[in-house]
Design an enzyme around this catalytic site. Sequence first.
Site, mmCIF file in Angstrom:
data_model
loop_
_atom_site.group_PDB
_atom_site.id
_atom_site.type_symbol
_atom_site.label_atom_id
_atom_site.label_comp_id
_atom_site.label_asym_id
_atom_site.label_seq_id
_atom_site.Cartn_x
_atom_site.Cartn_y
_atom_site.Cartn_z
ATOM 1 N N LYS A 51 0.851 -1.198 0.000
ATOM 2 C CA LYS A 51 0.000 0.000 0.000
ATOM 3 C C LYS A 51 0.888 1.250 0.000
ATOM 4 O O LYS A 51 0.673 2.175 -0.776
ATOM 5 C CB LYS A 51 -0.919 -0.028 1.224
ATOM 6 N N ARG A 96 -7.732 12.755 12.231
ATOM 7 C CA ARG A 96 -6.282 12.515 12.222
ATOM 8 C C ARG A 96 -5.520 13.843 12.419
ATOM 9 O O ARG A 96 -5.822 14.836 11.750
ATOM 10 C CB ARG A 96 -5.843 11.861 10.891
ATOM 11 N N SER A 129 3.554 11.316 13.552
ATOM 12 C CA SER A 129 3.396 10.531 12.326
ATOM 13 C C SER A 129 4.568 10.781 11.394
ATOM 14 O O SER A 129 4.908 11.928 11.093
ATOM 15 C CB SER A 129 2.093 10.920 11.615
ATOM 16 N N GLN A 144 4.390 10.261 8.421
ATOM 17 C CA GLN A 144 3.802 10.732 7.152
ATOM 18 C C GLN A 144 4.033 12.232 6.961
ATOM 19 O O GLN A 144 4.129 12.702 5.833
ATOM 20 C CB GLN A 144 2.297 10.417 7.127
ATOM 21 N N SER A 184 8.188 5.259 13.477
ATOM 22 C CA SER A 184 7.812 4.780 12.128
ATOM 23 C C SER A 184 8.818 5.184 11.052
ATOM 24 O O SER A 184 8.459 5.363 9.887
ATOM 25 C CB SER A 184 6.419 5.323 11.716
ATOM 26 N N ASP A 218 1.615 -0.642 12.360
ATOM 27 C CA ASP A 218 0.498 -1.340 11.686
ATOM 28 C C ASP A 218 0.420 -2.818 12.070
ATOM 29 O O ASP A 218 -0.574 -3.482 11.778
ATOM 30 C CB ASP A 218 0.594 -1.195 10.160
ATOM 31 N N ARG A 268 -6.129 2.685 18.147
ATOM 32 C CA ARG A 268 -5.972 1.229 18.029
ATOM 33 C C ARG A 268 -5.563 0.548 19.329
ATOM 34 O O ARG A 268 -5.735 -0.664 19.465
ATOM 35 C CB ARG A 268 -4.976 0.899 16.905
ATOM 36 N N ARG A 311 -7.728 -2.863 9.772
ATOM 37 C CA ARG A 311 -6.791 -3.792 10.427
ATOM 38 C C ARG A 311 -7.443 -4.524 11.602
ATOM 39 O O ARG A 311 -7.082 -5.661 11.906
ATOM 40 C CB ARG A 311 -5.510 -3.066 10.853
HETATM 41 O O1 LIG Z 1 3.833 6.439 5.190
HETATM 42 C C1 LIG Z 1 3.126 5.434 5.162
HETATM 43 O O2 LIG Z 1 2.897 4.805 4.096
HETATM 44 C C2 LIG Z 1 2.540 4.944 6.432
HETATM 45 C C3 LIG Z 1 3.056 5.353 7.633
HETATM 46 C C4 LIG Z 1 2.597 4.829 8.937
HETATM 47 O O3 LIG Z 1 1.984 5.875 9.650
HETATM 48 P P1 LIG Z 1 2.713 6.712 10.832
HETATM 49 O O4 LIG Z 1 3.939 7.294 10.287
HETATM 50 O O5 LIG Z 1 1.688 7.752 11.175
HETATM 51 O O6 LIG Z 1 2.966 5.747 11.955
HETATM 52 C C5 LIG Z 1 1.618 3.671 8.801
HETATM 53 O O7 LIG Z 1 0.890 3.499 9.985
HETATM 54 C C6 LIG Z 1 0.667 3.849 7.642
HETATM 55 O O8 LIG Z 1 -0.173 2.733 7.487
HETATM 56 C C7 LIG Z 1 1.419 3.994 6.332
HETATM 57 C C1 LIG Z 2 -2.679 3.730 9.411
HETATM 58 C C2 LIG Z 2 -2.898 3.207 8.212
HETATM 59 O O1 LIG Z 2 -2.998 3.904 7.044
HETATM 60 P P1 LIG Z 2 -3.177 5.459 6.812
HETATM 61 O O2 LIG Z 2 -2.373 6.188 7.813
HETATM 62 O O3 LIG Z 2 -2.735 5.672 5.407
HETATM 63 O O4 LIG Z 2 -4.659 5.744 6.962
HETATM 64 C C3 LIG Z 2 -2.969 1.732 8.040
HETATM 65 O O5 LIG Z 2 -3.001 1.267 6.892
HETATM 66 O O6 LIG Z 2 -3.009 0.993 9.033
#
Ligand SMILES: O=C(O)C1=C[C@@H](OP(=O)(O)O)[C@@H](O)[C@H](O)C1
Ligand SMILES: C=C(OP(=O)(O)O)C(=O)O
Length: 438
Positions: A21, A121, A166, A168, A194, A324, A355, A395
Amino acid sequence: MNLKVKNISNVGGEVKAPPSKSYSHRAVILASLAKGTSKLYDMLFSEDTISSINVCKTLGAKITEKEGYLEVVGTGGNFHNSSDDYIDLGNSGTTLRIMTSLAGLSDNDVILTGDDSLKTRPMGVLMDALKDLGVSTKSLKDNEKAPILIKPGYAGGEVSIPGNISSQFISSILISAPLSENGVQLSVLPDFKSKPYVDMSLDIMSKFGVDITEEIQFKHDDCSKDYKTCAVVYYDIPKNEYKATDYVVEGDYSSASYLLAAIAILGGEAKIFNLFKDSKQGDKVILDIIRDMGADIEVHEDYVKISSDGNLKAIDVNLSDSPDLLITVAVLASLAEGTSKITGVAHARVKETDRIATTCSELKKLNCNVVEHEDGMTIEGGISSGVVDSHGDHRLAMAFSLAGLKEDVEITNGEVFDVSFPNFIGAMAELGIELELN
Ligand SMILES: O=C(O)C1=C[C@@H](OP(=O)(O)O)[C@@H](O)[C@H](O)C1
Ligand SMILES: C=C(OP(=O)(O)O)C(=O)O
């Protein structure tokens, strides 16, 4: 709809893990930023990655499904929003976070939103960092969450960001930075959670022609040399361009965790293909976890072989780099002999659901002895039959179907696995596990 195990027979065999993904999101996004035409092979088409495909189309990329690949004609970073409405990203946190920075490259306003879960979020840390880089954003509900309006203009410059909420946010700045006016110097402050997802961003950016240097600066000599808690991680991202490329998406270790866990729980032997030994995915650690719990794992170049007698031992594990896996590991622990402890996942509280809270509440419905902690949980092995709810979290639905391999467990709102693993029922069936939705 309710998800339930219907029948189990001839457990084991061979199955291909679904495409990653995280890499699928990044592949379509980078191809949309590149100059020229990219071909993306083995893309995941799930609800989340379709959100990324759709937003890239709305911002100007030409994306067409061809026989065997996805063709993407990129914009060279010249985004233009063709929608005068909010752009709905559904349930996908990755899309929301990455596209918030990229929307600053559009020559007109962009408003990003999503479903009720996505609107919970956290976005404030990213919005603050973008402000320092010249990108103006506004939360339309004034709560630092989606819907978010992003204005044109991405100057770049120096910025620091906390790494504990995060990764992200960090991927978002790294991916967008080469297309800013002046480049970006980004410092990530500890704790850095992460991080493997950031490494995955850098890995695929390099495949699209942009290499970034990372420097780990330890704060003092006597620290444990652990970047997670004791270092500032610094990235220098000069102005640059992405180049179109042909890219094959590898298999997903997070999705494969359900397939591997199923064999570990039931006993038997299986080969899971499309899982690469040299993958940068942090969730590859599921192999060590399942091995520590008692199964045999052989790691080959492009597949993993698992054999198990079905007897699992408790473990003590920190999942800060692989949040995850939390629910998969919690359900495995609930079926193991002894008391397991999971730590390091406070950031799992701000995902599709909280979670830690939802996993504990649903395990309790199965009479499991579980104690919730701020950053994880303690789980004593032992469950009984019952009905649990997915809370709309993909999940939770997939992981709790594993509890149904040992006890009669029904999952309400169980259909939500389409978010990340649309072929979940098909893949489990290839291992002899028949799941039903009704
Ligand atoms: O960058 C990504 O593809 C992801 C980062 C993770 O989030 P966090 O960085 O918020 O932990 C993960 O939980 C998510 O499913 C996918
Ligand atoms: C946290 C997840 O994804 P996202 O942050 O992209 O919603 C996940 O796939 O468990």
